[in-house]
Design a protein around this motif. Structure first.
Motif, PDB file in Angstrom:
ATOM      1  N   GLN A 220      60.572   3.273   2.731  1.00 51.31           N
ATOM      2  CA  GLN A 220      59.346   3.549   3.490  1.00 51.31           C
ATOM      3  C   GLN A 220      58.725   4.896   3.160  1.00 51.31           C
ATOM      4  N   TRP A 221      59.565   5.953   3.069  1.00 52.18           N
ATOM      5  CA  TRP A 221      59.038   7.308   2.870  1.00 52.18           C
ATOM      6  C   TRP A 221      58.149   7.408   1.627  1.00 52.18           C
ATOM      7  N   PRO A 222      58.557   6.879   0.450  1.00 48.47           N
ATOM      8  CA  PRO A 222      57.660   6.943  -0.717  1.00 48.47           C
ATOM      9  C   PRO A 222      56.326   6.229  -0.485  1.00 48.47           C
ATOM     10  N   LYS A 223      56.348   5.117   0.251  1.00 48.44           N
ATOM     11  CA  LYS A 223      55.100   4.401   0.560  1.00 48.44           C
ATOM     12  C   LYS A 223      54.191   5.245   1.451  1.00 48.44           C
ATOM     13  N   ILE A 224      54.794   5.918   2.434  1.00 48.53           N
ATOM     14  CA  ILE A 224      54.009   6.772   3.334  1.00 48.53           C
ATOM     15  C   ILE A 224      53.393   7.919   2.540  1.00 48.53           C
ATOM     16  N   MET A 225      54.190   8.557   1.689  1.00 48.36           N
ATOM     17  CA  MET A 225      53.670   9.681   0.904  1.00 48.36           C
ATOM     18  C   MET A 225      52.580   9.235  -0.065  1.00 48.36           C
ATOM     19  N   GLU A 226      52.700   8.035  -0.608  1.00 39.61           N
ATOM     20  CA  GLU A 226      51.640   7.495  -1.467  1.00 39.61           C
ATOM     21  C   GLU A 226      50.368   7.276  -0.650  1.00 39.61           C
ATOM     22  N   HIS A 227      50.508   6.788   0.571  1.00 44.72           N
ATOM     23  CA  HIS A 227      49.364   6.592   1.463  1.00 44.72           C
ATOM     24  C   HIS A 227      48.703   7.940   1.771  1.00 44.72           C
ATOM     25  N   VAL A 228      49.508   8.952   2.068  1.00 47.42           N
ATOM     26  CA  VAL A 228      48.976  10.298   2.337  1.00 47.42           C
ATOM     27  C   VAL A 228      48.199  10.788   1.115  1.00 47.42           C
ATOM     28  N   ARG A 229      48.776  10.638  -0.071  1.00 43.15           N
ATOM     29  CA  ARG A 229      48.121  11.097  -1.300  1.00 43.15           C
ATOM     30  C   ARG A 229      46.818  10.336  -1.562  1.00 43.15           C
ATOM     31  N   ARG A 230      46.878   9.029  -1.424  1.00 47.41           N
ATOM     32  CA  ARG A 230      45.704   8.191  -1.685  1.00 47.41           C
ATOM     33  C   ARG A 230      44.556   8.534  -0.741  1.00 47.41           C
ATOM     34  N   TRP A 231      44.881   8.737   0.515  1.00 43.82           N
ATOM     35  CA  TRP A 231      43.866   9.064   1.520  1.00 43.82           C
ATOM     36  C   TRP A 231      43.520  10.554   1.547  1.00 43.82           C
ATOM     37  N   GLN A 232      44.348  11.379   0.921  1.00 45.59           N
ATOM     38  CA  GLN A 232      44.242  12.836   1.056  1.00 45.59           C
ATOM     39  C   GLN A 232      44.256  13.192   2.545  1.00 45.59           C
ATOM     40  N   ALA A 233      45.189  12.570   3.239  1.00 45.62           N
ATOM     41  CA  ALA A 233      45.282  12.672   4.692  1.00 45.62           C
ATOM     42  C   ALA A 233      46.180  13.825   5.115  1.00 45.62           C
ATOM     43  N   ILE A 234      46.075  14.166   6.370  1.00 43.77           N
ATOM     44  CA  ILE A 234      47.004  15.115   6.971  1.00 43.77           C
ATOM     45  C   ILE A 234      48.095  14.286   7.658  1.00 43.77           C
ATOM     46  N   LEU A 235      49.351  14.673   7.448  1.00 47.33           N
ATOM     47  CA  LEU A 235      50.495  13.933   7.969  1.00 47.33           C
ATOM     48  C   LEU A 235      51.107  14.675   9.147  1.00 47.33           C
ATOM     49  N   TYR A 236      51.227  13.991  10.260  1.00 50.38           N
ATOM     50  CA  TYR A 236      51.853  14.547  11.453  1.00 50.38           C
ATOM     51  C   TYR A 236      53.120  13.775  11.785  1.00 50.38           C
ATOM     52  N   PHE A 237      54.099  14.504  12.313  1.00 46.11           N
ATOM     53  CA  PHE A 237      55.266  13.904  12.952  1.00 46.11           C
ATOM     54  C   PHE A 237      55.078  14.131  14.437  1.00 46.11           C
ATOM     55  N   GLN A 238      55.190  13.077  15.243  1.00 47.10           N
ATOM     56  CA  GLN A 238      54.900  13.156  16.672  1.00 47.10           C
ATOM     57  C   GLN A 238      56.138  12.808  17.483  1.00 47.10           C
ATOM     58  N   ASP A 239      56.271  13.479  18.639  1.00 48.46           N
ATOM     59  CA  ASP A 239      57.351  13.164  19.567  1.00 48.46           C
ATOM     60  C   ASP A 239      56.998  13.738  20.933  1.00 48.46           C
ATOM     61  N   GLU A 240      57.722  13.294  21.934  1.00 45.33           N
ATOM     62  CA  GLU A 240      57.558  13.856  23.269  1.00 45.33           C
ATOM     63  C   GLU A 240      58.925  14.140  23.851  1.00 45.33           C
ATOM     64  N   SER A 241      58.919  15.009  24.865  1.00 47.10           N
ATOM     65  CA  SER A 241      60.188  15.388  25.485  1.00 47.10           C
ATOM     66  C   SER A 241      59.953  15.750  26.939  1.00 47.10           C
ATOM     67  N   GLY A 242      60.999  15.586  27.726  1.00 49.14           N
ATOM     68  CA  GLY A 242      60.959  16.031  29.108  1.00 49.14           C
ATOM     69  C   GLY A 242      61.529  17.436  29.205  1.00 49.14           C
ATOM     70  N   VAL A 243      60.931  18.235  30.074  1.00 44.15           N
ATOM     71  CA  VAL A 243      61.418  19.583  30.331  1.00 44.15           C
ATOM     72  C   VAL A 243      61.755  19.645  31.809  1.00 44.15           C
ATOM     73  N   SER A 244      62.967  20.069  32.111  1.00 41.11           N
ATOM     74  CA  SER A 244      63.474  20.032  33.474  1.00 41.11           C
ATOM     75  C   SER A 244      63.349  21.374  34.183  1.00 41.11           C
ATOM     76  N   LEU A 245      63.208  21.301  35.510  1.00 40.19           N
ATOM     77  CA  LEU A 245      63.258  22.514  36.319  1.00 40.19           C
ATOM     78  C   LEU A 245      64.639  23.157  36.249  1.00 40.19           C
ATOM     79  N   THR A 246      65.647  22.362  35.981  1.00 41.72           N
ATOM     80  CA  THR A 246      66.992  22.893  35.828  1.00 41.72           C
ATOM     81  C   THR A 246      67.079  23.562  34.459  1.00 41.72           C
ATOM     82  N   PRO A 247      67.336  24.874  34.401  1.00 44.26           N
ATOM     83  CA  PRO A 247      67.316  25.558  33.111  1.00 44.26           C
ATOM     84  C   PRO A 247      68.538  25.238  32.254  1.00 44.26           C
TER      85      PRO A 247
END
Length: 181
Positions: free
Chosen positions: A5-32
């Protein structure tokens, strides 16, 4: 995934001259997150922590160049909330195509998200890393850094205080591209 998959994604980025983001979310607790600290010999250090439960969700996306977009969510992350964040990422690049890589959390693979991707397919693409493989998403390291370094032994007592603290710490990370890289 890395071989196929990774080579296909990088080829897509190159072909589109796109910006590539890695996205995620997380919970942050009141408990330190507590860790080791220094104190005078013979004096045990204490950290005042709230007994309250609660927390908040934060979403971010990073590039290999060290750019970060983040948002503190007002509610639980749903497919609609996720789409709002993806729209925010796209708005940051009005003249560029955007490709996002994320995990397969239920809000990310919902039908409404697939419809959003299809509707915006001329300038936006979405890829998923395999399930149970956080090591493939560098955005996971943002959460580790935030929780272990920036919020270690935080003193927020309410959700409002925590939100202000998390916002300021995420802004400070955002201003340090070397750390994001």
């Amino acid at each position: 995934w890395l071989r196929e998959q990774w080579p296909k994604i990088m080829e897509h980025v190159r072909r589109w001259q796109a910006i590539l983001y890695f996205q995620d979310e997380s919970g942050v607790s009141l408990t330190p997150v507590l860790g080791k600290t220094w104190a005078p010999k013979g004096e045990t250090p204490t950290v005042k922590a709230t007994g309250s439960r609660g927390g908040l969700c934060v979403t971010s996306a990073i590039t290999k160049g060290g750019h970060m977009v983040f948002r503190i969510e007002k509610e639980k992350i749903t497919a609609l909330v996720h789409i709002e964040f993806l729209e925010q990422v796209i708005k940051h690049h009005p003249r560029r195509k955007v490709i996002v890589i994320e995990d397969k959390a239920p809000p990310h693979i919902a039908k409404i998200v697939k419809n959003f991707v299809q509707k915006n397919k001329k300038r936006f693409a979405l890829y998923h890393i395999p399930s149970y493989s956080p090591e493939l998403n560098p955005d996971e390291k943002v959460w580790g850094y935030l929780k272990r370094n920036k919020l270690k032994s935080h003193l927020a007592q309410t959700s409002g205080e925590l939100k202000k603290l998390v916002f300021s710490k995420m802004k400070s990370i955002q201003k340090q591209p070397k750390i994001i890289k």
